[in-house]
Each structure stands twice: as C-alpha cells, then as structure tokens.
Design an enzyme around this catalytic site. Structure first.
Site, PDB file in Angstrom:
ATOM      1  N   GLY A 230       1.511  64.605  65.062  1.00 53.54           N
ATOM      2  CA  GLY A 230       2.633  63.962  64.390  1.00 53.54           C
ATOM      3  C   GLY A 230       3.460  63.166  65.370  1.00 53.54           C
ATOM      4  O   GLY A 230       3.188  63.137  66.573  1.00 53.54           O
ATOM      5  N   PRO A 231       4.506  62.490  64.886  1.00 54.23           N
ATOM      6  CA  PRO A 231       5.343  61.666  65.771  1.00 54.23           C
ATOM      7  C   PRO A 231       6.047  62.516  66.818  1.00 54.23           C
ATOM      8  O   PRO A 231       6.188  63.735  66.666  1.00 54.23           O
ATOM      9  CB  PRO A 231       6.352  61.023  64.796  1.00 54.23           C
ATOM     10  CG  PRO A 231       5.763  61.186  63.437  1.00 54.23           C
ATOM     11  CD  PRO A 231       4.928  62.427  63.483  1.00 54.23           C
ATOM     12  N   GLY A 233       8.872  64.443  68.783  1.00 51.83           N
ATOM     13  CA  GLY A 233      10.135  65.057  68.407  1.00 51.83           C
ATOM     14  C   GLY A 233      10.138  65.809  67.102  1.00 51.83           C
ATOM     15  O   GLY A 233      11.202  66.239  66.643  1.00 51.83           O
ATOM     16  N   GLY A 235       8.628  68.726  66.522  1.00 54.46           N
ATOM     17  CA  GLY A 235       8.634  70.178  66.702  1.00 54.46           C
ATOM     18  C   GLY A 235       7.290  70.809  66.917  1.00 54.46           C
ATOM     19  O   GLY A 235       7.125  72.006  66.653  1.00 54.46           O
ATOM     20  N   LYS A 236       6.307  70.069  67.437  1.00 49.92           N
ATOM     21  CA  LYS A 236       4.977  70.644  67.644  1.00 49.92           C
ATOM     22  C   LYS A 236       5.000  71.703  68.747  1.00 49.92           C
ATOM     23  O   LYS A 236       4.454  72.791  68.581  1.00 49.92           O
ATOM     24  CB  LYS A 236       3.988  69.517  67.989  1.00 49.92           C
ATOM     25  CG  LYS A 236       3.845  68.473  66.905  1.00 49.92           C
ATOM     26  CD  LYS A 236       2.869  67.387  67.283  1.00 49.92           C
ATOM     27  CE  LYS A 236       3.402  66.527  68.400  1.00 49.92           C
ATOM     28  NZ  LYS A 236       4.615  65.771  68.013  1.00 49.92           N
ATOM     29  N   HIS A 452      29.337  37.954  59.463  1.00 45.40           N
ATOM     30  CA  HIS A 452      27.905  38.268  59.563  1.00 45.40           C
ATOM     31  C   HIS A 452      27.596  39.624  58.921  1.00 45.40           C
ATOM     32  O   HIS A 452      26.707  39.729  58.062  1.00 45.40           O
ATOM     33  CB  HIS A 452      27.496  38.275  61.039  1.00 45.40           C
ATOM     34  CG  HIS A 452      26.040  38.486  61.258  1.00 45.40           C
ATOM     35  ND1 HIS A 452      25.172  37.471  61.579  1.00 45.40           N
ATOM     36  CD2 HIS A 452      25.276  39.616  61.201  1.00 45.40           C
ATOM     37  CE1 HIS A 452      23.952  37.964  61.709  1.00 45.40           C
ATOM     38  NE2 HIS A 452      23.984  39.267  61.493  1.00 45.40           N
ATOM     39  N   GLU A 453      28.335  40.666  59.323  1.00 40.75           N
ATOM     40  CA  GLU A 453      28.086  41.995  58.766  1.00 40.75           C
ATOM     41  C   GLU A 453      28.491  42.073  57.299  1.00 40.75           C
ATOM     42  O   GLU A 453      27.842  42.774  56.504  1.00 40.75           O
ATOM     43  CB  GLU A 453      28.827  43.054  59.584  1.00 40.75           C
ATOM     44  CG  GLU A 453      28.442  43.100  61.063  1.00 40.75           C
ATOM     45  CD  GLU A 453      26.958  43.320  61.280  1.00 40.75           C
ATOM     46  OE1 GLU A 453      26.299  43.910  60.408  1.00 40.75           O
ATOM     47  OE2 GLU A 453      26.446  42.888  62.326  1.00 40.75           O
TER      48      GLU A 453
END
Length: 680
Positions: A230-231, A233, A235-236, A452-453
C-alpha cells in the site's frame, strides 16, 4: 649503619577504601594472549629490539663535514669509509690525533659532494686503507617489511569483520535480523485502527500459530507468506509490530536492504542463516520490511540484472517454497511497490496472502485520531470526527503528524490542552506547510490574491457537481500566497465526468478572476494550469471521456523507467493521434476557462463581497463562506453525455436501492478519492 624509618600515612575515619583492586581473571588473560592483536604487537616489538641491537657497535662521534674534510687534507686519517646511500663518511684518525677527544669521527654530506670526498681521499690517501660502501638491506629486514603489510591487512579484517560480532571471523554472512524480546516496546492490535481487514487476516495467522491443530483437523495449511502492500504511511510496519506484540512466538525483523552487500553471495548466506534460526525456534514469524529492495523482478532494467540481488532473491524463493519444507515459519513482508516484485515471489505457495493496506476511510480516520489522542490532553469541545471529515486522503502517518503538530503548537503557547485552533493550524501545516509570517505582501498583492482565491471558491460553489468549500485564506503558507480548500463531506471512490469538468472549471477560476478584474493575469496560476492540464490529459488518454478519441487507453505508464519496460515506448500512437489529443486537451481547458469566466461575470457583486471579507479577516471558514455565497447564482446542469450520437441516453430512471443494501457496511478495501486543493 643507620636504620631507615618507614613513613606511615595516618588513618582517617570515613576514608577507608572498601573497593577491592581490579584483578584480571585468568580467563580474560588467556583470551588476550590468544587474540591476534597481542601477537602482532609482540612481533613489532621484537623487530624494533632486533633493529636496535643490530645498530649497536663501534660508536663514531658526530662532527661537522668541514672538520673531516680538513683532517683528510692534513693527512691525519688512518682509514676512511664512505657510505653511499646513507651519505655518510666515517674516518679513524692516526695515533695521537683527536678531534674533541675522539679518534673515530663521522659526518654527513649532501648529494653531489661524493666527487669532492673521493678526490680528497685519492690525493691524500689514508695510511692504511679507504673504501666506498653501498649498504644492502638484510634478508631478515626485507622479509619483515614484506610480511608486515600483510599482517596489518589481516589484523584489520579480524578487527572489523570479526571483532564487531562476537569475535567470529568473517561473520558478515550471518543474518542481521533482530529477535523481538520482552524488553522491547511492543504494539498490539488495539493500537491499529483504520485497517480492519488487514487486522482480521493477521489475527488468523496468530491464531494458527497458537492452535495449529484446529486448522490441521480440517486439512487447512498455514499461509507461508503474507504481503502487506500500500501507499507509504498507511501502517504496514505498525501492523507487523502489532503481530510481534500479539504473537507468543519468536519474531525476527529485518530490512530488505540488509540482505544486499557488495560481495556476491553474502545476501543468500544471510537468507539461509535467517531461516535456519527461525526453523530452530519454530513456530516463528519473520518480518522483512521494504522487500522490494531485494525482491524486484529479475533481469529487468537497462543495465541488466544485479548478480548479488538476484542470488539473494533466488535463495529467498527456495527458502519460502523449495524442495525442503520450511516448517512453521511464516514470512510477513511489507512494500510500497508491489508492482515491481518478481512474479515468482508473488505466486501462491510463497506469498499466499496479499493484503492491501490503503488509505483509511472516514470511519478509519476517526478511529486513528482517537488512538493517537489517547495520550494527549484534548479539550472537551474538540470533535475528532469532524476533523476526520476534513482530512480525506490522509494516511495514518499524516493523522499522527496532525495530532503531534497540534500538541507542539499548544506547548509552544504554554497551554496544557489541545484546542480546536491547534488542530486547524496543524491540518493546514500538514497540507500546505507552515505559515510564512515573515513574508510581507503589498496591499496590491493581497488584493490580487484575494480575487484569485475568491474566484476559485465562487466557481466551486456555483457548479452543481463540486465538493463544498471548507476554507479560503490569503495568508502565505509554504510556497503558496494563499489557497482554497475544497473537500468532500464523505469518501468518494469513483469520479464522474461532470465532477471532473467542474474540477477543471474551478481550477481555472483564479486565472479567470485575474483576467476579469485586472485584465492582466499573473504567474500565480501556474500550479492551477499544471493541475488542469494533467486532469484534462487523463480524461482524454485514460478515462475515454471525449468523443474524438473515445474509450481508448493511449500511452504507457512511464512511472517505472528503472524497470526498462517503458524506455523509449511511452507513446504507442501516431503523430496524427497525438495532434488530436492536444486539440482535445486544449478544448477541455478552454471550455472550463470560459465557464469559470461566465460564472464570475454573473456573480461579480458576490465576488467583490468575498474579497472585502478576505482583505479584512484573511481567513474564512466553511460556515462563513456559506453566508457570503447565499446569493450565488447556481449554474445549469450540462446535457447528458454518452460519448456518441448513436448512443441515446435512456429516459427510464435507475431502480431504487433496497433498504437493506443502504445500511449494509462496505467491507471491501477501496481507493479513496484524493483531496483537492487549489493554490497559488
């Protein structure tokens, strides 16, 4: 004869030394005598003593060179000896002649004076004899000088390779796996949240090791390997530590990079030693972190394979499922790149179970925040579930970082409790970086940033298929002058075409506002243009959401150039098709840009009101945004789209969802939609 009196120190109370002198034990003395260091030092001392003894002999008094040359000229020399390599001349004076009380004198000369000395000795020959000596090194010294470097090399090998691991010579082929013991801090499954499926699978592994007869009674076999992927971070490694804390069996942990060394065969030797240790203590669990360091596909890459890594992988394959059974040894591995692993490693019989550990959903994020908030003083009015809604796409490591940043902010202000403001600032820090307090913007720059925002936020609010606007700020943070936070209220696992078109439109909303108000766009929209281009290209080449291209996948994934699969073959289409792709991407972005411009024109007064609020308060939250945008004119729905004029949309609505399916809990692991953020 007088008798010497010995002086005795007076005895003071309270200063009695109760310590016994440290004595070297016979075992320690024998260990020192058997060690190589003692004998090497003894050999060096013996060579030094021999050199000193051989150098002793008849002594010559050291005088100046001019003195000896003068004595030779006066014909006062009985015998002379010129030593060539040492550039030294030794003379014995005639009987009755002395220099400073010595009859034997010597002096040194510089290179080039040999001819002068020989000429003097020839013209004034000594009474007995004179000679020139070319010294030669003794056989013993030559032998010592030849052997000494070899002895030093052997000593360094013994010191660095043997001494660091209990004195074992060349023990770098031994496994470096760490055995989990009771003194080491452990985690349990109670410390793991947001990965219920992975926890359930690993609990079954632990149960099998605890009571194998229960499974063997019905013919079930224990999985030989479990792959957590998995990606980063998610928790593996934490799951593996939880297995170590829960299992009552030996647990060996090692990193995949520790198998690979410069010497070919060392990695394979370490794999054999690791599994030999695990088999001796079976049932046991072996955890290999970042297994892609050693388990990458063999023979891939532009430069060919790596012999050491491939031999290590071959040994790992044999140990997992080879000719000999590995007994009750389970291998748990973790990786971020399961796509680069060798197919032989992933087949059933080796990694029987492949468990995805994905980003947590809303429920999982709330549980993770609760776990990490256990040892932190959180204020009573803090609702962690609301912050779970604000963090879609966050991993477990991100959420732990959010709470840690909030605790640091509270401690910085000398507070004992974490407040809502701390968590708000912590989320902004994790997403966009720390606030740039030192960056002073001019009033004109603040106004441009506010428009802009405000353009991003207004277009996102007006379109029917966008997520709610949660926050707008014109305070510099990280590399952005400001940003607009658009987040979904619930997790979403699939994105429709209309949602993508709306995302394109509000991404271009900032650039459209600059064009509408100032008639002179700035470079602040560079990141928006980059995101819009990437999304539009994906809609054309990956998702099949244009009529000109259709539902065709174009191009290959170039994210793995080290594999050697996609080098030089990223484009699998002609130049004509490439021109069509460019035209479709431009068409999508141009339509979105025009749509954003039209929305801003229709809601100009609301845009100005938003800008005034931003200039005054700098940051506006979700509830305040909803009040300002009450009068925003909603934009019309787009016509139905099927991708072809021959495929006519049906007028029959979809069936109603049964009541029991509405409350059913989805247990299948799915990929959540990543959070969206428009920034300058």
């Amino acid at each position: 004869m007088s008798q010497k009196k010995s002086f005795k120190f007076p005895k003071f109370k309270g200063l009695k030394n109760t310590k016994k002198p440290n004595k070297t034990s016979p075992a320690a003395a024998r260990k020192i005598l058997r060690g190589p260091l003692f004998w090497i030092i003894a050999a060096l001392i013996a060579v030094s003593i021999f050199g000193q003894i051989s150098a002793t002999g008849e002594e010559f008094k050291k005088v100046e060179t001019s003195v000896i040359l003068n004595e030779i000229s006066l014909n006062n020399v009985k015998s002379a000896l010129v030593i060539d390599r040492e550039q030294k001349v030794q003379v014995v004076l005639k009987d009755g002649e002395f220099v400073d009380g010595a009859a034997k004198i010597e002096a040194s000369y510089v290179a080039g004076q040999e001819a002068l000395i020989v000429e003097l000795l020839t013209s004034n020959p000594p009474s007995t004899t004179w000679d020139i000596k070319v010294p030669k090194q003794s056989l013993f010294v030559s032998l010592i000088l030849s052997i000494l470097p070899i002895l030093l090399i052997i000593f360094l090998l013994l010191l660095f390779m043997g001494g660091g691991q209990g004195g074992r010579v060349l023990s770098f082929g031994r496994s470096r796996a760490k055995l989990q013991n009771k003194e080491m801090p452990t985690n349990t499954f109670a410390d793991v949240a947001g990965a219920d499926e992975a926890v359930a699978e690993l609990k079954e592994i632990k149960d099998f090791l605890a009571s194998p007869d229960k499974y063997k009674a019905i013919g079930a076999k224990i999985p030989k390997g479990v792959l957590l992927y998995g990606p980063p971070g998610t928790g593996k490694t934490l799951l593996a530590r939880a297995v170590a804390g829960e299992a009552k069996v030996p647990f060996y942990s090692i990193s995949g990079s520790e198998f690979v060394e410069m010497f070919v065969g060392v990695g394979a030797s370490r794999v054999r030693d690791l599994f030999a240790q695990a088999k001796q203590n079976a049932p046991a669990i072996v955890f290999v972190d970042e297994i892609d360091a050693v388990g990458r596909q063999r023979g891939a890459g532009l430069g060919g394979g790596n012999d050491e890594r491939e031999q290590t992988l071959n040994q790992l394959l044999v140990e997992m499922d080879g000719f000999e059974a590995n007994g009750q040894v389970i291998l748990i591995a973790a990786t971020n790149r399961s796509d680069v692993l060798d197919p032989a490693l992933l087949r059933p019989g080796r990694f029987d179970r492949q468990i995805p550990v994905d980003r947590p959903d809303l429920k999982g994020r709330a549980a993770i925040l609760t776990v990490h908030a256990k040892n932190k003083p959180v204020a009573k009015d803090v609702d962690l579930s609301s912050y779970a809604k604000r963090t879609p796409g966050f991993t477990g490591a991100d959420l732990a970082n959010v709470l840690n940043e909030a605790a640091l902010l509270a401690a910085r202000e000398d507070r004992k409790v974490i407040k809502n403001s701390d968590l708000d600032e912590a989320i902004d820090r994790v997403m966009a970086g720390p606030q740039r307090v030192s960056r002073l913007m001019t009033e004109e720059e603040r106004r441009i940033t506010a428009y802009h925002e405000g353009g991003h936020a207004l277009v996102a609010h007006a379109l029917p298929h966008t997520d709610p606007v949660h926050k707008i700020t014109i305070m510099p943070r990280g590399r952005a002058l400001g940003y607009t936070m658009v987040l979904p209220d619930e997790d979403r696992y699939a994105v429709t075409r209309n949602q993508m078109l709306d995302q394109l439109a509000y991404t271009m909303g900032g650039r459209a506002a600059e064009e509408l108000i100032f008639h002179d766009p700035t470079t602040g929209a560079s990141n928006d243009i980059e995101k819009a281009t990437a999304l539009a290209k994906a809609m054309v080449t990956q998702y099949g959401m244009t009529e000109a291209i259709g539902a065709i996948k174009l191009g290959t994934d170039g994210s793995e150039p080290f594999m050697g699969r996609s080098y030089g073959h990223e484009r699998d289409y002609s130049e004509k098709v490439a021109g069509i792709i460019d035209a479709e991407v431009r068409k999508l972005i141009e339509n979105a840009h025009q749509e954003a411009f039209d929305i801003l024109v229709a809601n100009r007064k609301t845009l100005d009101a938003m800008v005034l609020e931003l200039l005054d308060r700098e940051t506006i939250n979700k509830d305040e945004i909803a009040i300002i945008f009450k009068r925003v004119k909603s934009w019309a729905e787009r016509p139905a789209w099927t991708g072809s004029i021959t495929r006519v949309p049906s007028d029959i609505p979809p069936v109603e969802v049964p009541a029991r399916a509405k409350v059913a809990e989805v247990t299948e692991a799915k990929k959540p939609r990543t959070r969206k953020k428009s920034s300058e």
